[in-house]
Scaffold this motif. Structure first.
Motif, PDB file in Angstrom:
ATOM      1  N   TYR A  81      -2.512  10.122  10.839  1.00  0.00           N
ATOM      2  CA  TYR A  81      -2.196   9.140  11.875  1.00  0.00           C
ATOM      3  C   TYR A  81      -1.039   8.257  11.431  1.00  0.00           C
ATOM      4  O   TYR A  81      -0.130   7.959  12.208  1.00  0.00           O
ATOM      5  CB  TYR A  81      -3.445   8.306  12.159  1.00  0.00           C
ATOM      6  CG  TYR A  81      -3.238   7.138  13.102  1.00  0.00           C
ATOM      7  CD1 TYR A  81      -3.246   7.335  14.482  1.00  0.00           C
ATOM      8  CD2 TYR A  81      -3.059   5.847  12.610  1.00  0.00           C
ATOM      9  CE1 TYR A  81      -3.075   6.269  15.346  1.00  0.00           C
ATOM     10  CE2 TYR A  81      -2.885   4.773  13.467  1.00  0.00           C
ATOM     11  CZ  TYR A  81      -2.892   4.986  14.839  1.00  0.00           C
ATOM     12  OH  TYR A  81      -2.710   3.930  15.689  1.00  0.00           O
ATOM     13  N   ILE A  82      -1.050   7.840  10.174  1.00  0.00           N
ATOM     14  CA  ILE A  82       0.028   7.003   9.637  1.00  0.00           C
ATOM     15  C   ILE A  82       1.309   7.813   9.493  1.00  0.00           C
ATOM     16  O   ILE A  82       2.390   7.357   9.877  1.00  0.00           O
ATOM     17  CB  ILE A  82      -0.361   6.415   8.273  1.00  0.00           C
ATOM     18  CG1 ILE A  82      -1.697   5.666   8.365  1.00  0.00           C
ATOM     19  CG2 ILE A  82       0.742   5.503   7.746  1.00  0.00           C
ATOM     20  CD1 ILE A  82      -1.702   4.510   9.318  1.00  0.00           C
ATOM     21  N   MET A  83       1.185   9.010   8.970  1.00  0.00           N
ATOM     22  CA  MET A  83       2.371   9.826   8.699  1.00  0.00           C
ATOM     23  C   MET A  83       3.062  10.284   9.971  1.00  0.00           C
ATOM     24  O   MET A  83       4.240  10.635   9.955  1.00  0.00           O
ATOM     25  CB  MET A  83       1.986  11.029   7.834  1.00  0.00           C
ATOM     26  CG  MET A  83       1.515  10.633   6.445  1.00  0.00           C
ATOM     27  SD  MET A  83       1.165  12.044   5.364  1.00  0.00           S
ATOM     28  CE  MET A  83       2.821  12.689   5.117  1.00  0.00           C
ATOM     29  N   ASP A  84       2.340  10.271  11.084  1.00  0.00           N
ATOM     30  CA  ASP A  84       2.935  10.655  12.357  1.00  0.00           C
ATOM     31  C   ASP A  84       4.038   9.692  12.781  1.00  0.00           C
ATOM     32  O   ASP A  84       5.026  10.095  13.392  1.00  0.00           O
ATOM     33  CB  ASP A  84       1.841  10.703  13.435  1.00  0.00           C
ATOM     34  CG  ASP A  84       2.397  11.068  14.799  1.00  0.00           C
ATOM     35  OD1 ASP A  84       3.055  12.108  14.915  1.00  0.00           O
ATOM     36  OD2 ASP A  84       2.191  10.281  15.753  1.00  0.00           O
ATOM     37  N   ALA A  85       3.894   8.403  12.441  1.00  0.00           N
ATOM     38  CA  ALA A  85       4.899   7.399  12.812  1.00  0.00           C
ATOM     39  C   ALA A  85       4.826   6.233  11.824  1.00  0.00           C
ATOM     40  O   ALA A  85       4.400   5.132  12.183  1.00  0.00           O
ATOM     41  CB  ALA A  85       4.676   6.918  14.245  1.00  0.00           C
ATOM     42  N   PRO A  92       0.810  -1.227   0.000  1.00  0.00           N
ATOM     43  CA  PRO A  92       0.000   0.000   0.000  1.00  0.00           C
ATOM     44  C   PRO A  92       0.840   1.273   0.000  1.00  0.00           C
ATOM     45  O   PRO A  92       1.947   1.296   0.522  1.00  0.00           O
ATOM     46  CB  PRO A  92      -0.771  -0.118   1.315  1.00  0.00           C
ATOM     47  CG  PRO A  92       0.192  -0.830   2.228  1.00  0.00           C
ATOM     48  CD  PRO A  92       0.888  -1.837   1.342  1.00  0.00           C
ATOM     49  N   HIS A  93       0.292   2.323  -0.600  1.00  0.00           N
ATOM     50  CA  HIS A  93       0.847   3.647  -0.332  1.00  0.00           C
ATOM     51  C   HIS A  93       0.177   4.177   0.935  1.00  0.00           C
ATOM     52  O   HIS A  93      -0.720   3.517   1.506  1.00  0.00           O
ATOM     53  CB  HIS A  93       0.678   4.587  -1.531  1.00  0.00           C
ATOM     54  CG  HIS A  93      -0.720   4.739  -2.045  1.00  0.00           C
ATOM     55  ND1 HIS A  93      -1.759   5.224  -1.278  1.00  0.00           N
ATOM     56  CD2 HIS A  93      -1.263   4.469  -3.267  1.00  0.00           C
ATOM     57  CE1 HIS A  93      -2.867   5.268  -1.980  1.00  0.00           C
ATOM     58  NE2 HIS A  93      -2.600   4.786  -3.201  1.00  0.00           N
ATOM     59  N   ILE A  94       0.574   5.349   1.382  1.00  0.00           N
ATOM     60  CA  ILE A  94       0.090   5.869   2.667  1.00  0.00           C
ATOM     61  C   ILE A  94      -1.437   5.909   2.720  1.00  0.00           C
ATOM     62  O   ILE A  94      -2.058   5.518   3.718  1.00  0.00           O
ATOM     63  CB  ILE A  94       0.666   7.272   2.930  1.00  0.00           C
ATOM     64  CG1 ILE A  94       2.183   7.211   3.140  1.00  0.00           C
ATOM     65  CG2 ILE A  94      -0.003   7.919   4.137  1.00  0.00           C
ATOM     66  CD1 ILE A  94       2.620   6.605   4.443  1.00  0.00           C
ATOM     67  N   GLY A  95      -2.068   6.392   1.654  1.00  0.00           N
ATOM     68  CA  GLY A  95      -3.522   6.501   1.641  1.00  0.00           C
ATOM     69  C   GLY A  95      -4.203   5.153   1.742  1.00  0.00           C
ATOM     70  O   GLY A  95      -5.183   4.991   2.491  1.00  0.00           O
ATOM     71  N   GLU A  96      -3.703   4.168   0.996  1.00  0.00           N
ATOM     72  CA  GLU A  96      -4.284   2.821   1.054  1.00  0.00           C
ATOM     73  C   GLU A  96      -4.091   2.199   2.424  1.00  0.00           C
ATOM     74  O   GLU A  96      -4.993   1.523   2.946  1.00  0.00           O
ATOM     75  CB  GLU A  96      -3.643   1.941  -0.022  1.00  0.00           C
ATOM     76  CG  GLU A  96      -4.056   2.320  -1.443  1.00  0.00           C
ATOM     77  CD  GLU A  96      -3.236   1.609  -2.501  1.00  0.00           C
ATOM     78  OE1 GLU A  96      -3.759   1.414  -3.607  1.00  0.00           O
ATOM     79  OE2 GLU A  96      -2.053   1.283  -2.227  1.00  0.00           O
ATOM     80  N   PHE A  97      -2.936   2.438   3.015  1.00  0.00           N
ATOM     81  CA  PHE A  97      -2.663   1.872   4.335  1.00  0.00           C
ATOM     82  C   PHE A  97      -3.575   2.501   5.388  1.00  0.00           C
ATOM     83  O   PHE A  97      -4.100   1.808   6.271  1.00  0.00           O
ATOM     84  CB  PHE A  97      -1.196   2.088   4.687  1.00  0.00           C
ATOM     85  CG  PHE A  97      -0.733   1.344   5.917  1.00  0.00           C
ATOM     86  CD1 PHE A  97      -1.072   0.014   6.119  1.00  0.00           C
ATOM     87  CD2 PHE A  97       0.058   1.969   6.870  1.00  0.00           C
ATOM     88  CE1 PHE A  97      -0.638  -0.676   7.243  1.00  0.00           C
ATOM     89  CE2 PHE A  97       0.502   1.295   7.992  1.00  0.00           C
ATOM     90  CZ  PHE A  97       0.150  -0.029   8.179  1.00  0.00           C
ATOM     91  N   ALA A  98      -3.790   3.805   5.282  1.00  0.00           N
ATOM     92  CA  ALA A  98      -4.693   4.484   6.211  1.00  0.00           C
ATOM     93  C   ALA A  98      -6.103   3.920   6.093  1.00  0.00           C
ATOM     94  O   ALA A  98      -6.798   3.708   7.096  1.00  0.00           O
ATOM     95  CB  ALA A  98      -4.693   5.983   5.941  1.00  0.00           C
ATOM     96  N   THR A  99      -6.527   3.630   4.863  1.00  0.00           N
ATOM     97  CA  THR A  99      -7.854   3.048   4.647  1.00  0.00           C
ATOM     98  C   THR A  99      -7.938   1.653   5.259  1.00  0.00           C
ATOM     99  O   THR A  99      -8.952   1.291   5.880  1.00  0.00           O
ATOM    100  CB  THR A  99      -8.161   2.979   3.139  1.00  0.00           C
ATOM    101  OG1 THR A  99      -8.143   4.304   2.594  1.00  0.00           O
ATOM    102  CG2 THR A  99      -9.533   2.357   2.893  1.00  0.00           C
ATOM    103  N   MET A 100      -6.875   0.860   5.089  1.00  0.00           N
ATOM    104  CA  MET A 100      -6.869  -0.492   5.663  1.00  0.00           C
ATOM    105  C   MET A 100      -6.984  -0.455   7.187  1.00  0.00           C
ATOM    106  O   MET A 100      -7.614  -1.322   7.800  1.00  0.00           O
ATOM    107  CB  MET A 100      -5.588  -1.222   5.259  1.00  0.00           C
ATOM    108  CG  MET A 100      -5.511  -1.572   3.779  1.00  0.00           C
ATOM    109  SD  MET A 100      -3.946  -2.346   3.340  1.00  0.00           S
ATOM    110  CE  MET A 100      -4.130  -3.931   4.173  1.00  0.00           C
TER     111      MET A 100
END
Length: 485
Positions: A371-375, A356-364
């Protein structure tokens, strides 16, 4: 070497040196670098915290051939070693005025507020100091880490110190490897402190030599099936390009036997462009009959690129996960299919790689992107461990994390990769690499590294703005020839 804070403590303990000896070694190494990057007439301000990072600053201040002034951010140091070096400071070196006045007085600021033990957010006093430093317009050097940043997670305070140069002490920390994500320093210098590195840690490193030493080589008896079959499943009406890029990625690695399963409607488009793969077109009514045999015979499988409009895509994902006997790489639409069914990953017997890219991972995770980009490193490692998968979190510094705790933070690549199709290309490269390596985690890291490395190589003759993925096979061919493949 890349090590986290726990590993760094183990290295320091194993060295047999006292804290005072370690501090003196680090401080003198920092002093040499400060002199290297300043002029004889410069005034250097050391902002020292009350921990060991402040102790490094006291040693450096006492050993530079420059005018040095020391400002104690939170009072005298609490550790015995740091306090000892503080008491050895030459008379008059400690600044007794305000921090604002000290900053006005200096030419260069050395940030030694916090070291690799920092966690959380800056307190009010440190935040005010960081803002003064960041707004000063002066040259800033940070010792080991930029104050306000955590060593291990990629998390940092919004007001963390931004430096011109950061001096990494003895080993790189995960923070240093995530520079493209946080952009808290412009330059990074690794200072060798001469400590033994018997603890390998769990961070993998990759370069050209490691890559080619890890890639299986064809011998005189090789044939097209020696490395097994690379199976690519994906594409759909309107998204034939994704499969072309999957194939291009696999061909870049020289995968000798590529099979492609794709919907009938895009078969002519993809097959006209790619002559060597074996194609298995399918429709809504024969999908399982067509896919079953290729899945059983594959050495690696990739599914999901361009599969947005694919018939029975959910059932295909189930078929792959239930029947695969080899590593499975899931990309794009396959990740969206898992959004509400992530738990099934715990029951899959085959090794699974998610991309996943960041957006896909956040959706998962059903979390905001912030929240993901924070750490990002922390979240990637936690997810990989929770679900027993290898996670490829795509971004400026792509992270590869395994359920066993291994991690790789990629350093290659440039802005040219920020275009549609980049992930589809990577998926094909990962699938191909996994047919030519035994170590699954290393194979994934190799593909991620190569994906960026070829983009960097392309800058010798092309711009970032028009990075052309069609050049990847020729660029890779030059590398193969260089290394005798």
């Amino acid at each position: 070497m890349i090590i986290d804070s726990k590993g760094m403590r183990r290295i320091e303990k194993a060295s047999g040196k006292t804290i005072m000896e370690l501090m003196e070694t680090a401080g003198k190494a920092v002093a040499i670098q400060i002199e290297k990057h300043t002029k004889p007439g410069d005034t250097v301000l050391f902002i020292a915290g009350k921990g060991n990072n402040g102790g490094d600053a006291f040693v450096a201040a006492a050993n530079i051939d420059r005018r040095a002034i020391v400002y104690l951010l939170e009072g005298e140091p609490v550790g015995e070693a740091a306090l000892g070096f503080y008491n050895m400071l030459p008379k008059g070196m400690e600044w007794t005025g305000t921090l604002f006045e000290a900053i006005e007085e200096c030419d260069v600021i050395v940030d030694a507020m916090y070291g690799f033990g920092f966690h959380g957010l800056l307190n009010a006093e440190a935040r005010n100091a960081a803002r003064l430093v960041n707004d000063a317009g002066k040259r800033v050097f940070s010792i080991d880490l930029n104050s306000g940043a955590e060593a291990d997670t990629g998390r940092y305070d919004f007001d963390a110190i931004v430096s011109e140069r950061t001096f990494a002490l003895d080993c790189y920390k995960p923070f240093h490897m995530l520079a493209k994500e946080h952009r808290l320093f412009k330059n990074l210098d690794l200072l060798d402190l001469g400590l033994p590195h018997e603890d390998p840690g769990f961070f993998q490193e990759m370069n050209e030599d490691v890559f080619f030493c890890s890639l299986e080589k064809k011998d005189a008896a090789s044939y097209k099936g020696t490395f097994g079959k690379t199976l690519l499943i994906g594409g759909s009406y309107g998204m034939a390009g994704a499969m072309n890029l999957n194939v291009l990625g696999a061909k870049t690695l020289g995968a000798p036997y590529i099979e492609v399963c794709l919907p009938h409607e895009i078969y002519p488009i993809v097959s006209l462009r790619n002559l060597t793969p074996v194609f298995h077109p399918f429709g809504e009514h024969d999908v399982f009959n067509v896919l079953e045999k290729p899945i059983q015979g594959a050495r690696s499988i990739a599914f999901g690129s361009g599969a947005t409009n694919m018939p029975k895509k959910g059932e295909i994902l189930d078929l792959v996960l239930q029947n695969a006997k080899c590593p499975v790489v899931l990309d794009a639409e396959a990740l969206r299919l898992l959004q509400y069914n992530t738990y099934i990953l715990r029951f899959v017997k085959a090794p699974v790689v998610l991309t996943p890219h960041i957006g896909e991972f956040a959706t998962m995770l059903n979390k905001p992107i912030e929240y993901i980009m924070d750490a990002p490193l922390y979240h990637a490692q936690k997810f990989a461990k929770d679900y027993g998968v290898i996670l490829v979190l795509k971004g400026p510094n792509t992270i590869v994390a395994s359920g066993a705790g291994d991690a790789y933070i990629n350093q290659t690549g440039n802005q040219g990769l920020a275009q549609a199709g980049s992930g589809d290309l990577l998926t094909g490269m990962i699938a191909a690499t996994l047919t030519m390596t035994r170590d699954i985690f290393r194979g994934v890291a190799m593909a991620v590294w190569l994906h960026g490395y070829l983009a960097d190589m392309s800058l010798e003759s092309h711009s970032m703005q028009l990075l052309d993925f069609n050049n990847y096979p020729s660029l890779m061919d030059a590398l193969f020839k260089k290394h005798g493949f």
